[in-house]
Design an enzyme around this catalytic site. Sequence first.
Site, PDB file in Angstrom:
ATOM      1  N   GLU A  53      -3.173 -11.292  -0.521  1.00 22.43           N
ATOM      2  CA  GLU A  53      -3.657 -10.077   0.120  1.00 22.43           C
ATOM      3  C   GLU A  53      -4.154  -8.993  -0.845  1.00 22.43           C
ATOM      4  O   GLU A  53      -3.520  -7.941  -0.995  1.00 22.43           O
ATOM      5  CB  GLU A  53      -2.569  -9.480   1.017  1.00 22.43           C
ATOM      6  CG  GLU A  53      -2.199 -10.385   2.167  1.00 22.43           C
ATOM      7  CD  GLU A  53      -1.375  -9.674   3.231  1.00 22.43           C
ATOM      8  OE1 GLU A  53      -1.062  -8.481   3.082  1.00 22.43           O
ATOM      9  OE2 GLU A  53      -1.043 -10.329   4.218  1.00 22.43           O
ATOM     10  N   GLU A  61       0.838 -16.963   6.178  1.00 25.19           N
ATOM     11  CA  GLU A  61       1.923 -16.057   6.599  1.00 25.19           C
ATOM     12  C   GLU A  61       1.680 -15.704   8.052  1.00 25.19           C
ATOM     13  O   GLU A  61       0.546 -15.429   8.434  1.00 25.19           O
ATOM     14  CB  GLU A  61       1.911 -14.732   5.822  1.00 25.19           C
ATOM     15  CG  GLU A  61       2.534 -14.764   4.471  1.00 25.19           C
ATOM     16  CD  GLU A  61       2.558 -13.379   3.812  1.00 25.19           C
ATOM     17  OE1 GLU A  61       2.576 -12.348   4.513  1.00 25.19           O
ATOM     18  OE2 GLU A  61       2.539 -13.359   2.573  1.00 25.19           O
TER      19      GLU A  61
END
Length: 443
Positions: free
Chosen positions: A167, A355
Site C-alpha cells: 500500500e 488483505e
Amino acid sequence: MIKRKDFGADFKWGVTISAFQNEGAADTDGKGPSIWDDFTKEPGNVKDGSVPGDTSDFYHRYAEDIELALSMGFRVFRFSLSWSRILPDGVGKVNMKGIRFYNNVIDACIKNGMEPWVTIYHWDLPQPLEEKGGWTNREIISWFSTYTDVCTRAFGDRVKYWIVMNEPMSFTGLGYFMGYHAPGRKGIGNFLRAAHHATLCMAQGGRIVRANVENCLVGVALSCSYVKPVSRFFMHRRAAKRMEGLLNRFFLEPLLGMGYPTDVMPALNVIRTFFEPGDEERLAFDFDFIGVQYYFRIVAQFSLNPPVLFATEVPAGIRPVTMNEMGMEVYPKGMSRILDFFASYPQIRNLIVTESGVCFPDFVRGDNINDAPRRKYHEKTLKQVLKAKKKGVPVSGYFAWTLVDNFEWSDGYTPKFGLVHVDFKTQKRTIKSSGKWFRDLLT
Ligand code: BGC
C-alpha cells in the site's frame, strides 16, 4: 452458503500480518529503530495513547502463530520483513540475527506445509534513512535496491512469492502528506516526491526479485476503494473520478506503463518536476500479480480543498451506513466492483486479495469470543469475490487481515481486526467465532 470448492482447488487461502504490527522485540538482537518505533514514542501520535510494546510478540511466538493459522485451514502465510531488523542502519552491515529470525519463520512455514509469502516493505522505514530525507530523497532507490537484494539472496531459495511493497498510497499519503502516520510529514511536495520514489522502487524491486529468485511470482499490494459520487451532479461525478484517480489508479497505472493519471487531475503533472531522464520507462514493470486490498467505500463530493484533488469524502458518520471501528463505511459489495475495475486493465493477468478484513468490537465471555459481524463481513466479501471469479475476473486468492489482534498504527490497540483474540497482558490466543467459521469453511 459459500463452499471452499466453489473457489476451485488452486485458489489460495491465506492470512496476512506485518512486522511492526506483530513482532514486538523492537530493539532485540541488534534490530535498529524504525520510523514507527520513534513516531509511536511521541505523545499524541497514537490516537488512543497506547504504545506498541510487545504487540502480539510474533518474534517469540511465530511457531505458535503459524500452527494457529494452519489449524484454521490456511495454507498461505503472508508476513513482512522489518528492514531495520535486517539492516539496522538501513544500509551497510547486515544483522545476521535478523536473517536467522526470518529463516526460522520461513522454515516453520515450510515444515507445516504453509507457503511463505514475503512482503519486503510494509511501512517501517529505518529511522537513520528518514534522517537523510526518507522517501523524499531519491537515494531511496539505491537503499531499497540494496535491501531487496539482501532479502532475495537470503530467502529466495525457499520463498517463491514476493510482494515488493504494501500500500504505497497509505504510507506516502498518511505519512508524508497528512502527517497522521510515521514519519509525520506534511505537504504536497513531500507527498509527490515520496510517491514518485515509491513507484520507482516498486518497479526496481520487481526487477531485482525476478533476477535473484528462480521460479518466483512477484507482485505489489495496492490499497483501493470503491468510490461513488454523492449525487449525479456533474461536479460531484468529476470529483469522484479524481478521487478514484488518486486512490485506485495513481500507483497502478505507472507500473502498467501508462504514466500517472493526469487525465483526471492535470495539476498532478507537477510530479514531473521530480522526474529524471529515463524515469518514464523505469516506472513500469510487468508484475505477475497485483494484490488487491479493499476495506471501505468512499462517497465523494466536489470541494475547493484540497487543491489538485478538489474532492472530499462525505463522512460515513453522517450517512445511514454500517461503519467499522475507524469510522469508515463497510461495504462488502464494493469488492466485486473493485475486482472488475482491476480486471479491466488488459495488462493484469492475476489478482489476489492480499488483505481483506474489518475492525469491529468483540464480545468476550471467557474463552468464548463472539465476533459475528466480522464473520459475516468475510462471508459477504467472499461471495463478491466468487461473483467476480464466475464472471471471469482472474482472482486467485483471498488472504484475511489479520491472523491475531495487533497494533493498528496511529489508531493503537483499539481497532480489532484479528480472527484470533489476543490478551495483551498474557499473550494468550483464543480463536474467535470468525476464525472458527474459516476453520469450518477450509478444513
Ligand atoms: C494495512 C494494514 C492495516 C490494515 C487495516 C491495511 O491498509 O496494510 O497494515 O492494519 O489495512 O487498517
